[in-house]
Design a protein around this motif. Structure first.
Motif, mmCIF file in Angstrom:
data_model
loop_
_atom_site.group_PDB
_atom_site.id
_atom_site.type_symbol
_atom_site.label_atom_id
_atom_site.label_comp_id
_atom_site.label_asym_id
_atom_site.label_seq_id
_atom_site.Cartn_x
_atom_site.Cartn_y
_atom_site.Cartn_z
ATOM 1 N N UNK A 147 0.954 -1.263 0.000
ATOM 2 C CA UNK A 147 0.179 -0.176 -0.112
ATOM 3 C C UNK A 147 0.852 1.080 0.023
ATOM 4 N N UNK A 148 1.921 1.217 0.926
ATOM 5 C CA UNK A 148 2.999 2.288 0.678
ATOM 6 C C UNK A 148 3.599 2.637 -0.430
ATOM 7 N N UNK A 149 3.844 1.356 -1.074
ATOM 8 C CA UNK A 149 4.661 1.499 -2.305
ATOM 9 C C UNK A 149 3.626 1.976 -3.522
ATOM 10 N N UNK A 150 2.298 1.845 -3.395
ATOM 11 C CA UNK A 150 1.573 2.536 -4.189
ATOM 12 C C UNK A 150 1.304 3.859 -4.054
ATOM 13 N N UNK A 151 1.464 4.353 -2.604
ATOM 14 C CA UNK A 151 1.208 5.672 -2.222
ATOM 15 C C UNK A 151 2.400 6.412 -2.791
ATOM 16 N N UNK A 152 3.745 5.961 -2.735
ATOM 17 C CA UNK A 152 4.820 6.462 -3.183
ATOM 18 C C UNK A 152 4.742 6.547 -4.649
ATOM 19 N N UNK A 153 4.596 5.628 -5.439
ATOM 20 C CA UNK A 153 4.389 5.458 -6.752
ATOM 21 C C UNK A 153 3.362 6.737 -7.360
ATOM 22 N N UNK A 154 2.460 6.786 -6.867
ATOM 23 C CA UNK A 154 1.069 7.723 -7.200
ATOM 24 C C UNK A 154 1.796 9.102 -7.201
ATOM 25 N N UNK A 155 2.510 9.220 -5.688
ATOM 26 C CA UNK A 155 3.060 10.523 -5.857
ATOM 27 C C UNK A 155 4.338 10.810 -6.702
ATOM 28 N N UNK A 156 4.923 9.913 -7.273
ATOM 29 C CA UNK A 156 5.967 10.010 -8.262
ATOM 30 C C UNK A 156 5.243 10.412 -9.533
ATOM 31 N N UNK A 157 4.152 9.644 -9.949
ATOM 32 C CA UNK A 157 3.312 9.765 -11.167
ATOM 33 C C UNK A 157 2.595 11.283 -11.266
ATOM 34 N N UNK A 158 2.010 11.691 -9.884
ATOM 35 C CA UNK A 158 1.614 13.057 -9.997
ATOM 36 C C UNK A 158 2.550 14.137 -10.345
ATOM 37 N N UNK A 159 3.726 14.156 -9.574
ATOM 38 C CA UNK A 159 4.940 15.087 -9.586
ATOM 39 C C UNK A 159 5.261 14.995 -11.147
ATOM 40 N N UNK A 160 5.494 13.805 -11.751
ATOM 41 C CA UNK A 160 6.141 14.042 -12.995
ATOM 42 C C UNK A 160 4.861 14.631 -14.140
ATOM 43 N N UNK A 161 3.621 14.062 -13.869
ATOM 44 C CA UNK A 161 2.726 14.428 -14.901
ATOM 45 C C UNK A 161 2.082 15.673 -14.577
ATOM 46 N N UNK A 162 1.819 16.166 -13.563
ATOM 47 C CA UNK A 162 1.124 17.278 -13.157
ATOM 48 C C UNK A 162 2.160 18.463 -13.149
ATOM 49 N N UNK A 163 3.417 18.138 -12.467
ATOM 50 C CA UNK A 163 4.352 19.379 -12.218
ATOM 51 C C UNK A 163 5.408 19.244 -13.262
ATOM 52 N N UNK A 164 5.571 18.423 -14.118
ATOM 53 C CA UNK A 164 6.617 18.258 -14.980
ATOM 54 C C UNK A 164 7.793 18.012 -14.576
#
Ligand SMILES: Nc1ncnc2c1ncn2[C@@H]1O[C@H](COP(=O)(O)OP(=O)(O)O)[C@@H](O)[C@H]1O
Ligand SMILES: [Mg+2]
Length: 285
Positions: free
Chosen positions: A179-196
């Motif tokens: 679950x924490x792996x998914x949280x960290x992955x989601x954070x990485x995805x958000x930062x790359x997709x939304x903040x470039x």
């Protein structure tokens, strides 16, 4: 400033690193563009952490070059590197927290080092970053008082403290539950997709790798043995790649113990089992 967008964020050219008689990196070349997440995978001891250390300028190559944000950092000294380092965050394999400081002070460290913000503003940023990694309310604990997975997440909060354009993470999800792996992955995805943000992630967690990667490199004995999109890697005809991504015990990947294993042994993972035939029974991804 038209050309800025097309300049790779990272450009590694023909990187070679020899330690004594051993060639640990053997002609590695690749580019990463803005907003991409490059995942570097490969067995323990194949040179992943060493590659990362060269890219952040912590080690100097035997030959070859490294550009970050279009600037050649290969021969930069510490003073010149400092202005580049201000623009990226780094999550070390061990978390690398300062034991004498609290969780909050560890996250605050790069902020107070690189900015003139008031203590209140720094506290606000620390709280926000800890919240992003699911650690609200833990700021007053010392590293010794939290689990290995929590240390990793504190390390990530610290790496993100200055809203970096570029994030390096070395095994960000090892020691984390799914679950924490998914949280960290989601954070990485958000930062790359939304903040470039651009990310370079070293991992042997295949679930995580395929979830976050836009591009992948598989390293083997210091060379790139496969490179491509996740779909291309998945359908690679190379048996080493298939053995690795499917976590099979038997196959062409050689047994190779490293520092990495020693680091892991101290923290979380069980020892790799070595069978009578000298093959490595891999830790399952
Ligand atoms: N400073 C060093 N001096 C000598 N050998 C090193 C040094 N750093 C790493 N190595 C060797 O380089 C190889 C690759 O290590 P590393 O990059 O940590 O592997 P990985 O992160 O892929 O598990 C290992 O065999 C390791 O022992
Ligand atoms: Mg490593």
């Amino acid at each position: 400033m038209n050309d800025v967008d097309t300049t790779p964020v990272i450009e590694v050219t023909d990187l070679v690193r020899v330690f004594g008689k051993r060639t640990v990196l053997n002609g590695v070349s690749f580019k990463i563009h803005r907003g991409e997440t490059m995942v570097i995978m490969g067995g323990s001891g194949c040179g992943k952490s060493t590659l990362l250390r060269h890219i952040i300028g912590a080690m100097k190559p035997t030959s070859g070059s490294i550009k970050i944000f279009g600037e050649d950092i290969t021969h930069m000294d510490e003073r010149e590197l400092a202005s580049i380092r201000r623009r990226f965050g780094m999550l070390f394999q061990s978390g690398a927290l300062l034991a004498s400081m609290t969780v909050g002070e560890n996250v605050a460290l790069p902020i107070s080092e690189h900015s003139q913000l008031s203590d209140d503003d720094v506290d606000q940023i620390v709280k926000r970053k800890l919240q992003m990694v699911g650690l609200t309310g833990f700021e007053h604990l010392k590293p010794a008082e939290i689990s290995g997975g929590m240390k990793k997440r504190v390390g990530l909060a610290r790496a993100l403290a200055l809203d970096p354009e570029l994030l390096f993470s070395d095994e960000p999800t090892s020691g984390l539950d799914p679950i924490m792996t998914a949280v960290v992955d989601k954070l990485t995805l958000e930062l790359t997709r939304e903040s470039g943000m651009t990310a370079l992630v070293v991992t042997h967690d295949m679930t995580s790798a395929f979830r976050i990667a836009s591009n992948m490199i598989m390293l083997g004995r210091g060379s790139i043995i496969a490179q491509g999109t996740p779909a291309e890697i998945r359908s690679s005809p190379n048996p080493e790649v298939q053995q690795f991504i499917n976590g099979e015990a038997d196959g062409p990947v050689p047994l190779n113990l490293s520092q990495d294993d020693h680091e892991h042994r101290q923290h979380v993972a069980p020892r790799p089992l070595i069978s009578a035939r000298g093959r490595l029974s891999r830790k399952m991804p």
